[in-house]
Design an enzyme around this catalytic site. Sequence first.
Site, PDB file in Angstrom:
ATOM      1  N   LYS A  78      84.064  42.908   9.604  1.00  0.00           N
ATOM      2  CA  LYS A  78      83.337  44.130   9.282  1.00  0.00           C
ATOM      3  C   LYS A  78      84.062  45.408   9.703  1.00  0.00           C
ATOM      4  O   LYS A  78      83.800  46.481   9.159  1.00  0.00           O
ATOM      5  CB  LYS A  78      81.953  44.101   9.928  1.00  0.00           C
ATOM      6  CG  LYS A  78      80.971  43.120   9.296  1.00  0.00           C
ATOM      7  CD  LYS A  78      80.421  43.661   7.996  1.00  0.00           C
ATOM      8  CE  LYS A  78      79.254  42.821   7.505  1.00  0.00           C
ATOM      9  NZ  LYS A  78      78.634  43.402   6.296  1.00  0.00           N
TER      10      LYS A  78
ATOM     11  N   SER B 269      84.071  34.379   9.130  1.00  0.00           N
ATOM     12  CA  SER B 269      83.816  35.815   9.059  1.00  0.00           C
ATOM     13  C   SER B 269      83.512  36.470  10.391  1.00  0.00           C
ATOM     14  O   SER B 269      83.696  37.670  10.546  1.00  0.00           O
ATOM     15  CB  SER B 269      82.664  36.098   8.088  1.00  0.00           C
ATOM     16  OG  SER B 269      81.485  35.442   8.528  1.00  0.00           O
TER      17      SER B 269
END
Length: 427
Positions: free
Chosen positions: A59, A318
């Site tokens: 992110k 992720s």
Amino acid sequence: MRPSDTFQEVHAADIQFAQGRISSVITPSPLQYCPRLSQQYGAEIYLKREDLQDVRSYKIRGAYFGISQLTPEEREAGVVAASAGNHAQGVAYACRALGIQGKIFVPKPTPKQKRDRILVHGGDAIELVVTGNTFDEAAQAAREDAAARGATVIEPFDSRNTVVGQGTVAAEIVAQLSSMGKQLDTVLVPVGGGGLMSGVMSYVADMSPSTRVVGVEPVGASSLRAAIEAGEPVTLESIDPFVDGAAVKRIGDTPWQVFQAHKDRAEVFSCDEGAVCTEMLSLYQNEGIIAEPAGALSVAGLAQTTIKPGSTVVCIISGGNNDVLRYAEVMERSLVHRGLRHYFLVNFPQEPGQLRMFLREILGEEDDIVLFEYLKKNNRETGAALVGIELAHADDLAPLLERMDGSPIGCRRLEPGTPEYDFIVAG
């Protein structure tokens, strides 16, 4: 702030530009070969270790690139963000690095570990607000605050800049494989709001057009699957917040438009949260990877993906922002998913020796009682108890149920997913 009604396509050149803007802050994450999964699926499987970023997730890419694109006036007014945790850490990191004030909204279920890391990365540059029970409620509060103060919202997924920034993950994967003389056949991507998947799709469409993109979202928050079925983004009535990094009620409008442009090269699967927990534990026990639930989604999706023997497959890990206090629930969900843990309502006649009979005649030699709790104590005839049993093997369930059926003790199995199970066991 919502995406523009005029959709502007994302191309590899946009993503390569973003690489240049973030390269001084974000180093490429490792592409790690996984012998265990490669042997299991008969392919060359690599793990893209975005959990090793400074903020432990991908992110930071979209957050930093988006903030770096602000005008001097926008920087002065500050930024606002809503996040389940990982995007917030990226925004906090960028605010501190670029000297911009930020206000970050997170929903109440956000693990304490993520909240603490947001404050560590942002320091005096950010203010943390905990509000709402879901990401969507926190996002609404963030937009209202930004509108009132004239600040800029840094979207976690529903923004072209965010999509472009997240697409740098794909640029690294293709380059890393190319340096090994390999081409990317399949990439599995976790899906929440769709920012990462749409960025990956955009890059490979230009630079690796034969690559198949597989999106994997949790069953309890399948917003992309719902959009595909409806032909447009829809808002789910409720979601399971367990896979917090992907627990989004509505796929982003911008990611949806990107998906529509490249859907012929994509597949989408929904993965049971219990399967995600099983993969979290496997990654930890075998590869030493501490993945958060959303971080294990791509690996969990392998079981549903048709993989060509000998092909090159990449699973994007992720994020690794997982609170150790959650591992009891992770273990529980995994055991239930694997068919090893089961719960029963057992009505014991109020006579001497009934529990001894249950242990001797119903419980198998390798079966363990992991929970025993009386639920009703005021009946003189029977006493109802909630009994949790852990099996050594999933196929031991059928013999256990047969012994229960043949016993004078009344036993009723509680089925996962039913209101009764959720109230008595999960509640």
